[in-house]
Design a protein around this motif. Structure first.
Motif, PDB file in Angstrom:
ATOM      1  N   ILE A  26       0.839  -1.204   0.000  1.00  0.00           N
ATOM      2  CA  ILE A  26       0.000   0.000   0.000  1.00  0.00           C
ATOM      3  C   ILE A  26       0.874   1.254   0.000  1.00  0.00           C
ATOM      4  O   ILE A  26       0.624   2.200  -0.744  1.00  0.00           O
ATOM      5  N   ALA A  27       1.913   1.265   0.834  1.00  0.00           N
ATOM      6  CA  ALA A  27       2.817   2.422   0.881  1.00  0.00           C
ATOM      7  C   ALA A  27       3.527   2.606  -0.452  1.00  0.00           C
ATOM      8  O   ALA A  27       3.672   3.733  -0.937  1.00  0.00           O
ATOM      9  N   PHE A  28       3.951   1.510  -1.071  1.00  0.00           N
ATOM     10  CA  PHE A  28       4.620   1.592  -2.375  1.00  0.00           C
ATOM     11  C   PHE A  28       3.686   2.179  -3.424  1.00  0.00           C
ATOM     12  O   PHE A  28       4.081   3.073  -4.177  1.00  0.00           O
ATOM     13  N   LEU A  29       2.461   1.710  -3.467  1.00  0.00           N
ATOM     14  CA  LEU A  29       1.502   2.226  -4.444  1.00  0.00           C
ATOM     15  C   LEU A  29       1.197   3.703  -4.195  1.00  0.00           C
ATOM     16  O   LEU A  29       1.046   4.483  -5.138  1.00  0.00           O
ATOM     17  N   PHE A  30       1.125   4.087  -2.930  1.00  0.00           N
ATOM     18  CA  PHE A  30       0.893   5.487  -2.590  1.00  0.00           C
ATOM     19  C   PHE A  30       2.045   6.361  -3.092  1.00  0.00           C
ATOM     20  O   PHE A  30       1.821   7.406  -3.699  1.00  0.00           O
ATOM     21  N   LEU A  31       3.269   5.923  -2.854  1.00  0.00           N
ATOM     22  CA  LEU A  31       4.428   6.703  -3.281  1.00  0.00           C
ATOM     23  C   LEU A  31       4.515   6.785  -4.804  1.00  0.00           C
ATOM     24  O   LEU A  31       4.866   7.831  -5.352  1.00  0.00           O
ATOM     25  N   VAL A  32       4.186   5.699  -5.478  1.00  0.00           N
ATOM     26  CA  VAL A  32       4.203   5.717  -6.940  1.00  0.00           C
ATOM     27  C   VAL A  32       3.150   6.680  -7.461  1.00  0.00           C
ATOM     28  O   VAL A  32       3.398   7.447  -8.394  1.00  0.00           O
ATOM     29  N   SER A  33       1.966   6.677  -6.853  1.00  0.00           N
ATOM     30  CA  SER A  33       0.912   7.580  -7.318  1.00  0.00           C
ATOM     31  C   SER A  33       1.283   9.038  -7.049  1.00  0.00           C
ATOM     32  O   SER A  33       0.909   9.921  -7.812  1.00  0.00           O
ATOM     33  N   MET A  34       2.009   9.307  -5.978  1.00  0.00           N
ATOM     34  CA  MET A  34       2.465  10.671  -5.703  1.00  0.00           C
ATOM     35  C   MET A  34       3.425  11.134  -6.795  1.00  0.00           C
ATOM     36  O   MET A  34       3.397  12.289  -7.203  1.00  0.00           O
ATOM     37  N   GLY A  35       4.278  10.251  -7.267  1.00  0.00           N
ATOM     38  CA  GLY A  35       5.213  10.592  -8.319  1.00  0.00           C
ATOM     39  C   GLY A  35       4.502  10.893  -9.630  1.00  0.00           C
ATOM     40  O   GLY A  35       4.918  11.759 -10.388  1.00  0.00           O
ATOM     41  N   VAL A  36       3.412  10.211  -9.885  1.00  0.00           N
ATOM     42  CA  VAL A  36       2.656  10.440 -11.108  1.00  0.00           C
ATOM     43  C   VAL A  36       2.002  11.813 -11.079  1.00  0.00           C
ATOM     44  O   VAL A  36       1.928  12.504 -12.092  1.00  0.00           O
ATOM     45  N   ASN A  37       1.542  12.243  -9.919  1.00  0.00           N
ATOM     46  CA  ASN A  37       0.849  13.522  -9.794  1.00  0.00           C
ATOM     47  C   ASN A  37       1.776  14.685  -9.463  1.00  0.00           C
ATOM     48  O   ASN A  37       1.312  15.793  -9.245  1.00  0.00           O
ATOM     49  N   ALA A  38       3.067  14.434  -9.421  1.00  0.00           N
ATOM     50  CA  ALA A  38       4.011  15.492  -9.062  1.00  0.00           C
ATOM     51  C   ALA A  38       4.073  16.552 -10.160  1.00  0.00           C
ATOM     52  O   ALA A  38       3.824  16.289 -11.328  1.00  0.00           O
ATOM     53  N   GLN A  39       4.411  17.756  -9.752  1.00  0.00           N
ATOM     54  CA  GLN A  39       4.530  18.860 -10.702  1.00  0.00           C
ATOM     55  C   GLN A  39       5.751  18.614 -11.588  1.00  0.00           C
ATOM     56  O   GLN A  39       6.829  18.269 -11.109  1.00  0.00           O
ATOM     57  N   THR A  40       5.576  18.789 -12.875  1.00  0.00           N
ATOM     58  CA  THR A  40       6.673  18.509 -13.790  1.00  0.00           C
ATOM     59  C   THR A  40       7.424  19.758 -14.219  1.00  0.00           C
ATOM     60  O   THR A  40       8.511  19.664 -14.757  1.00  0.00           O
ATOM     61  N   LYS A  41       6.851  20.939 -14.019  1.00  0.00           N
ATOM     62  CA  LYS A  41       7.530  22.169 -14.408  1.00  0.00           C
ATOM     63  C   LYS A  41       8.463  22.623 -13.289  1.00  0.00           C
ATOM     64  O   LYS A  41       8.078  22.663 -12.125  1.00  0.00           O
ATOM     65  N   PRO A  42       9.702  22.991 -13.648  1.00  0.00           N
ATOM     66  CA  PRO A  42      10.602  23.505 -12.612  1.00  0.00           C
ATOM     67  C   PRO A  42      10.192  24.919 -12.191  1.00  0.00           C
ATOM     68  O   PRO A  42       9.635  25.685 -12.977  1.00  0.00           O
ATOM     69  N   ILE A  43      10.462  25.235 -10.960  1.00  0.00           N
ATOM     70  CA  ILE A  43      10.158  26.569 -10.437  1.00  0.00           C
ATOM     71  C   ILE A  43      11.477  27.264 -10.145  1.00  0.00           C
ATOM     72  O   ILE A  43      12.349  26.717  -9.478  1.00  0.00           O
TER      73      ILE A  43
END
Length: 57
Positions: A26-43
């Protein structure tokens, strides 16, 4: 008779292993899903002699 007792012990061990593996999965899937939704544009930000309060706003 010993075979049934060994079988029960094996099932108990499998259940304990499953109890530890489920949260890890469950923790692995949560972390993977966070990476998918992460912001891709640099600030980037450039501020000289500016108060932190203004920069954070």
């Amino acid at each position: 008779m010993q075979h049934k007792k060994a079988l029960r012990t094996d099932i108990a061990v499998q259940n304990r292993i499953a109890d530890y593996i489920k949260p890890v999965i469950i923790a692995f899937l949560f972390l993977v899903s966070m990476g998918v939704n992460a912001q891709t544009k640099p600030i980037s930000l450039t501020a000289k002699n500016t108060p932190i309060k203004t920069v954070l706003n």
